[in-house]
Design an enzyme around this catalytic site. Structure first.
Site, PDB file in Angstrom:
ATOM      1  N   HIS A   1       0.812  -1.227   0.000  1.00  0.00           N
ATOM      2  CA  HIS A   1       0.000   0.000   0.000  1.00  0.00           C
ATOM      3  C   HIS A   1       0.844   1.276   0.000  1.00  0.00           C
ATOM      4  O   HIS A   1       0.322   2.364  -0.216  1.00  0.00           O
ATOM      5  CB  HIS A   1      -0.925   0.012   1.221  1.00  0.00           C
TER       6      HIS A   1
ATOM      7  N   ASP B   1       3.658   9.404  -0.487  1.00  0.00           N
ATOM      8  CA  ASP B   1       2.441   8.660  -0.146  1.00  0.00           C
ATOM      9  C   ASP B   1       2.201   7.615  -1.226  1.00  0.00           C
ATOM     10  O   ASP B   1       2.352   7.922  -2.408  1.00  0.00           O
ATOM     11  CB  ASP B   1       1.249   9.626  -0.091  1.00  0.00           C
TER      12      ASP B   1
HETATM   13  P1  ADQ Z   1      -2.899   6.042   4.916  1.00  0.00           P
HETATM   14  O1  ADQ Z   1      -1.476   6.440   5.120  1.00  0.00           O
HETATM   15  O2  ADQ Z   1      -3.687   5.865   6.148  1.00  0.00           O
HETATM   16  O3  ADQ Z   1      -3.022   4.750   4.000  1.00  0.00           O
HETATM   17  P2  ADQ Z   1      -4.755   7.547   3.065  1.00  0.00           P
HETATM   18  O4  ADQ Z   1      -4.670   6.909   1.750  1.00  0.00           O
HETATM   19  O5  ADQ Z   1      -4.881   9.021   2.998  1.00  0.00           O
HETATM   20  O6  ADQ Z   1      -3.516   7.253   3.987  1.00  0.00           O
HETATM   21  O7  ADQ Z   1      -6.003   6.954   3.800  1.00  0.00           O
HETATM   22  C1  ADQ Z   1      -6.440   7.464   4.993  1.00  0.00           C
HETATM   23  C2  ADQ Z   1      -7.890   7.063   5.232  1.00  0.00           C
HETATM   24  O8  ADQ Z   1      -8.188   7.358   6.588  1.00  0.00           O
HETATM   25  C3  ADQ Z   1      -8.861   7.853   4.356  1.00  0.00           C
HETATM   26  O9  ADQ Z   1      -9.867   7.000   3.898  1.00  0.00           O
HETATM   27  C4  ADQ Z   1      -9.412   8.902   5.306  1.00  0.00           C
HETATM   28  O10 ADQ Z   1     -10.750   9.257   5.081  1.00  0.00           O
HETATM   29  C5  ADQ Z   1      -9.303   8.209   6.648  1.00  0.00           C
HETATM   30  N1  ADQ Z   1      -9.101   9.251   7.665  1.00  0.00           N
HETATM   31  C6  ADQ Z   1      -8.101  10.133   7.752  1.00  0.00           C
HETATM   32  N2  ADQ Z   1      -8.318  10.985   8.780  1.00  0.00           N
HETATM   33  C7  ADQ Z   1      -9.480  10.630   9.327  1.00  0.00           C
HETATM   34  C8  ADQ Z   1     -10.252  11.121  10.409  1.00  0.00           C
HETATM   35  N3  ADQ Z   1      -9.886  12.171  11.143  1.00  0.00           N
HETATM   36  N4  ADQ Z   1     -11.389  10.488  10.689  1.00  0.00           N
HETATM   37  C9  ADQ Z   1     -11.784   9.416   9.974  1.00  0.00           C
HETATM   38  N5  ADQ Z   1     -11.112   8.926   8.940  1.00  0.00           N
HETATM   39  C10 ADQ Z   1      -9.974   9.512   8.624  1.00  0.00           C
HETATM   40  C11 ADQ Z   1      -2.106   3.839   3.379  1.00  0.00           C
HETATM   41  C12 ADQ Z   1      -1.032   4.470   2.489  1.00  0.00           C
HETATM   42  C13 ADQ Z   1      -1.667   5.355   1.432  1.00  0.00           C
HETATM   43  C14 ADQ Z   1      -2.681   4.537   0.615  1.00  0.00           C
HETATM   44  C15 ADQ Z   1      -3.636   3.790   1.525  1.00  0.00           C
HETATM   45  C16 ADQ Z   1      -4.511   2.814   0.755  1.00  0.00           C
HETATM   46  O11 ADQ Z   1      -0.119   5.231   3.285  1.00  0.00           O
HETATM   47  O12 ADQ Z   1      -0.687   5.905   0.567  1.00  0.00           O
HETATM   48  O13 ADQ Z   1      -3.415   5.409  -0.213  1.00  0.00           O
HETATM   49  O14 ADQ Z   1      -2.932   3.027   2.514  1.00  0.00           O
HETATM   50  O15 ADQ Z   1      -3.765   1.946  -0.026  1.00  0.00           O
END
Ligand code: ADQ
Length: 476
Positions: A161, A369
């Site tokens: 991921h 990311d």
């Molecule tokens: P993350 O590093 O966690 O994921 P991201 O892809 O932005 O990063 O996903 C975060 C998720 O958490 C989003 O769905 C978001 O809505 C949720 N989230 C963030 N803040 C929140 C809050 N305050 N309340 C509720 N929900 C919240 C890892 C990798 C990424 C990759 C994903 C998926 O680091 O690069 O995109 O996996 O493969």
């Protein structure tokens, strides 16, 4: 082995979303995986979230609908070496190009392998030869090696991921060769972007002396496997529906009332050093300094739920952000305006959708990311008649797809402030055009499409490889 699409699916991930977790709370990925398991019938295997000295060798098992959940408890020292040690202290900084934060200890590496061995031993008795096993993320790179050592010969796929680093960065890892040998035990290695695929294939051909065939088929010693990009998406329809419904919600009303007619710029990120939060705060400070016309007219809200509090670097980051937020607010606040709202708490999906839709600017500026789903969620949540502007780091995987975003370099605070200003003054026509380009991508490449494509390719990996191998043999 044959490629029945309805082979039983086995998902392995460190955290397993409980079946009781409602869709509103579970992430889009968890919901999509649960749907795939329900469709094909299957098993979801992972860590129970618990530690215990001398843990039982068998997982706790329970069923819900067509899905069996199996949760393995770990020894506390092993769990520490595995999770806080090698996975989050070594691999996470490495894959995010943060060599200054990387710690490598042989004891962590050994603990990481031991946990993978424990998981393989606990999973193996539950497997059937025709199962399709889909392993998620960097906690489990050696799992296929351990399963193969125990005699499992069926299909195993791995999805990474987070970014895959370029060879120069990857070579700093003392265990680099062993990790790539582990990847070779899978049938299909999925990465987020073509850039990541190139990085891994370059390492394989230049350092590991493997060969690369068409379609990302790789030969490494006696193993043949495929490496390909599967950019992850979101449940676009669910976000659109939540965002639409939020327009009249009491939360949106409260948010709008609190803004008193000011423009909102929003950031939503886990509190993680890969997300470039200090850089984003600095850029917002720079905007207020260099473009004073925006003072008192724009409010930034950063939602950053705490994460991995057990790792020292995360505690340090939290302190740094509190200081930065305090200094921006101290310098620019008026008695009726606080420029930066900084919240360390999670929200339900519907609330996030309401916040995204109310924001004229979406600030997604990670230093690195894998994909970044927030960027896609922000796009999906916009009002199609009056959409906001996405500011996106060129170092997020999402930048490959979202060509309608204003692309920024998060290391350049002044450059970012300049783009914030462009977004704040962008005419509706340009906002519409940019949003449409982004939304087309978000709607066509959903999390469901991603899941189906990956599972289909893994199910048929052997056929795809034999075509390439026949071709290769014919050519020699
Ligand atoms: P993350 O590093 O966690 O994921 P991201 O892809 O932005 O990063 O996903 C975060 C998720 O958490 C989003 O769905 C978001 O809505 C949720 N989230 C963030 N803040 C929140 C809050 N305050 N309340 C509720 N929900 C919240 C890892 C990798 C990424 C990759 C994903 C998926 O680091 O690069 O995109 O996996 O493969």
């Amino acid at each position: 082995m044959g490629g029945s699409v309805l082979a039983r699916l086995v998902i392995v991930s460190n955290r397993v979303a409980s079946p009781k977790e409602r869709a509103a709370k579970a992430g889009g990925l968890a919901v999509a995986l649960r749907e795939a398991l329900n469709k094909q019938g299957g098993l979801w295997f992972g860590w129970s979230g618990e530690t215990e000295v001398d843990p039982p060798a068998e997982p706790k098992i329970f069923k819900s609908g067509r899905v069996t959940y199996a949760l393995q408890t770990l020894d506390p020292d092993d769990q520490r070496s595995h999770y806080a040690g090698y996975a989050n202290g070594t691999l996470w900084p490495l894959c995010h190009y943060r060599l200054g934060l990387l710690s490598f200890r042989r004891s962590d590496w050994e603990g990481y392998r031991r946990v993978n061995q424990t998981f393989a031993r606990s999973l193996l008795p539950m497997l059937q030869p025709d199962d399709v096993i889909w392993v998620h993320d960097y906690h489990f790179i050696p799992l296929a090696t351990e399963l193969r050592a125990l005699g499992f010969t069926g299909r195993i796929g791995y999805f990474h991921h987070i970014p895959w680093p370029t060879p120069e960065v990857f070579l700093t890892l003392p265990s680099h060769a062993a990790l790539v040998n582990d990847l070779a035990q899978y049938d299909l290695v999925g990465l987020q972007t073509e850039h990541d695929v190139r990085a891994l294939l370059t390492y394989i051909s230049s350092e590991a002396r493997g060969w690369i065939g068409p379609g990302g088929v790789v030969g490494l010693r006696d193993r043949r496997f495929r490496v390909a990009a599967y950019p992850i998406g979101i449940d676009a329809a669910a976000f659109v529906a939540d965002a639409k419904a939020s327009a009249a919600s009491s939360e949106t009303k409260r948010l709008k009332a609190s803004l008193a007619g000011r423009t909102l710029a929003v950031g939503v990120d886990r509190l993680d050093y890969s997300k470039g939060l200090p850089n984003k705060f600095a850029a917002f400070g720079e905007l207020l300094k260099s473009y004073p016309e925006h003072r008192s007219t724009v409010t930034m809200m950063q939602v950053a739920p705490l994460s991995r509090g057990e790792v020292a670097e995360y505690r340090a980051l939290r302190r740094e952000l509190e200081e930065l937020a305090g200094s921006i607010n101290g310098e620019y606040s008026e008695f009726d305006w606080v420029p930066l709202r900084y919240l360390n708490r999670p929200f339900q999906r519907a609330t996030l959708a309401a916040i995204y839709r109310s924001a004229r600017l979406g600030l997604v500026t990670p230093l690195r990311d894998g994909m970044n789903l927030v960027a896609k969620e922000y796009v999906a949540a916009q009002n199609p008649e009056n959409p906001g502007v996405l500011i996106l780091s060129r170092f997020a995987g999402a930048a490959d797809e979202l060509s309608g975003a204003l692309i920024v370099n998060p290391y350049d605070a002044e450059g970012m402030a300049e783009q914030f200003n462009v977004a704040l003054t962008m005419p509706l026509e340009e906002r519409l055009e940019r949003w449409r380009a982004n939304m087309d991508k978000v709607e066509s490449n959903t999390i469901h499409h991603w899941c189906e494509t990956y599972i289909d390719d893994l199910t048929h990996a052997a056929d795809m490889m034999s075509d390439v191998l026949d071709h290769r043999q014919a050519a020699t």
